[in-house]
Design a protein around this motif. Structure first.
Motif, PDB file in Angstrom:
ATOM      1  N   ASP A   1       2.090   1.612  -3.614  1.00 49.38           N
ATOM      2  CA  ASP A   1       1.004   2.144  -4.443  1.00 49.38           C
ATOM      3  C   ASP A   1       0.796   3.635  -4.187  1.00 49.38           C
ATOM      4  N   ASP A   2       0.959   4.049  -2.946  1.00 45.25           N
ATOM      5  CA  ASP A   2       0.785   5.454  -2.593  1.00 45.25           C
ATOM      6  C   ASP A   2       1.861   6.318  -3.248  1.00 45.25           C
TER       7      ASP A   2
ATOM      8  N   LYS B   1       0.828  -1.208   0.000  1.00 45.54           N
ATOM      9  CA  LYS B   1       0.000   0.000   0.000  1.00 45.54           C
ATOM     10  C   LYS B   1       0.864   1.260   0.000  1.00 45.54           C
ATOM     11  N   HIS B   2       2.052   1.193   0.599  1.00 41.89           N
ATOM     12  CA  HIS B   2       2.958   2.344   0.572  1.00 41.89           C
ATOM     13  C   HIS B   2       3.569   2.507  -0.824  1.00 41.89           C
TER      14      HIS B   2
ATOM     15  N   TYR C   1      10.057   7.998  -1.722  1.00 39.28           N
ATOM     16  CA  TYR C   1       9.196   9.022  -2.330  1.00 39.28           C
ATOM     17  C   TYR C   1      10.041  10.137  -2.951  1.00 39.28           C
TER      18      TYR C   1
ATOM     19  N   TYR D   1      10.278   5.260   3.571  1.00 37.70           N
ATOM     20  CA  TYR D   1       9.184   5.779   2.738  1.00 37.70           C
ATOM     21  C   TYR D   1       9.552   7.146   2.176  1.00 37.70           C
TER      22      TYR D   1
ATOM     23  N   GLU E   1       1.190   6.562  -6.954  1.00 35.29           N
ATOM     24  CA  GLU E   1       0.091   7.483  -7.224  1.00 35.29           C
ATOM     25  C   GLU E   1       0.550   8.939  -7.205  1.00 35.29           C
ATOM     26  N   LYS E   2       1.495   9.250  -6.298  1.00 32.53           N
ATOM     27  CA  LYS E   2       1.935  10.631  -6.123  1.00 32.53           C
ATOM     28  C   LYS E   2       3.059  11.030  -7.067  1.00 32.53           C
TER      29      LYS E   2
END
Length: 376
Positions: free
Chosen positions: A193-194, A190-191, A234, A230, A197-198
């Motif tokens: 995917d997050d 889920k991280h 990112y 994370y 997405e960003k």
């Protein structure tokens, strides 16, 4: 990074004679998350790599990437060539074939010169060195004007990413090719995917989705996963995805559209996407034209309704619409847009708490020239 090795070769795929083949060797069978293009005309290496990930339980020991040829639209032979590439790497490293992923990027519809490619793989494997992000990025480039890579370190944690892409950039997936590595245990899906997405799923150059899009995060360490990991992942993904927009074929500007105060996030994203992919908006940005009508028309074109009597719109901090057209100094704003490489647009729907941001490039004469001359 010293645990990740690379080998580079000239396999004769690119007419320029430049490096066009990259082999990545990981220290062991590493856990990974990957996502691929949703284009139904997916290239052979995409199908092959998805099959290998399923067979290996999402573990990767090595990758081979060629540039200059997408190995797409090449029929059964194309899949066999991808298979031959993966199995050649597996044989040379003495690892299971299921743990080798294959990626390609370039012109669609041409068969790979497979004999040259296999010879190139052997050369690359016999000339391994510590991963150099810049050299790796150059080896997988096609129409890119500059190599795309980023590195982040926080205490003992590190993450790094290299990628390529300048045209056929539109998400669902979102970039051409990008690979991120971290020395921690694998982040939760889920991280992943997050972050996707960003970053790579919120950029656009030309609204055209590639047949070869691939993005992955590979864990080659055993440090405990944390927020620092994370944030590092990112950061490098954001930097590389921004570079792709900046390097958009013929691009002169990077535009950020933020849709805020939407009732639901999906609405904010869909509206931002409609604005970012509008050729009328893109060409207005190229011409430094604060054409609020094109922006709002794009915003109103989705399945989600907007209220013209509620919304407001800012371009580079200047309010140009607020429930109705308002007076602003168009010449001054146009001059500001002309002098800046970065343009910010904010659309306020004034109906909720959700928001979404999208980054895209303008569209000008050079894009047409590049793609008119880039032929099969």
């Amino acid at each position: 990074m010293n645990n990740v090795l690379m080998g580079i070769a000239k396999a004769g795929i690119k007419e320029s004679g430049k490096e066009d083949l990259l082999v990545i060797k990981l220290p062991f069978a590493c856990e990974a998350h990957f996502v691929f293009t949703t284009n139904h005309f997916a290239a052979a290496p995409v199908i092959y790599s998805k099959n290998m990930l399923e067979a290996s339980g999402n573990r990767v020991s090595a990758m081979v990437i060629n540039s200059g040829n997408a190995n797409c639209g090449t029929g059964i032979e194309g899949y066999e060539h991808a298979k031959m590439m993966g199995e050649k790497v597996a044989e040379l490293f003495d690892i299971p074939k299921e743990e080798v992923l294959v990626f390609s990027t370039g012109i669609i519809g041409k068969p790979l010169p497979i004999i040259n490619v296999l010879e190139g793989i052997e050369y690359a494997v016999n000339h391994l060195e510590v991963l150099d992000l810049e050299m790796a990025a150059k080896a997988i480039s096609t129409t890119d004007r500059f190599p795309k890579y980023a590195f982040c370190k926080k205490d003992n944690y590190e993450a790094f990413c290299f990628g390529k892409g300048a045209g056929m950039i539109h998400p669902n997936m979102a970039t051409m090719l990008a690979f991120c590595f971290t020395n921690s245990k694998l982040m939760p899906r889920k991280h992943f995917d997050d972050i996707l997405e960003k970053t790579f799923n919120s950029i656009d150059v030309d609204g055209c989705q590639s047949t070869n899009d691939s993005f992955g995060v590979i864990s080659y360490g055993d440090l405990d996963y944390s927020d620092d990991v994370y944030n590092c992942v990112y950061k490098v993904c954001k930097e590389v995805s921004d570079m792709i927009v900046k390097d958009g074929e013929g691009a002169t500007k990077i535009i950020t559209i933020e849709v805020k105060h939407a009732s639901i996030k999906t609405k904010a994203k869909v509206i931002a996407n409609a604005i970012a992919t509008s050729n009328l908006v893109k060409t207005a940005m190229f011409g430094a034209d604060p054409n609020w009508g094109r922006i709002l028309a794009a915003a109103g074109s989705t399945i989600f309704p907007i209220d013209p009597l509620k919304v407001s719109l800012h371009i580079m901090g200047v309010k140009v619409y607020d429930r109705a057209p308002i007076h602003f100094n168009k010449e001054k704003l146009s001059q500001k847009m002309r002098e800046s490489q970065d343009i910010e647009i904010v659309l306020d729907l004034k109906e909720g708490k959700e928001h979404f941001s999208y980054r895209f490039s303008d569209l000008g004469y050079e894009y047409i020239k590049i793609n008119a001359e880039y032929t099969t």
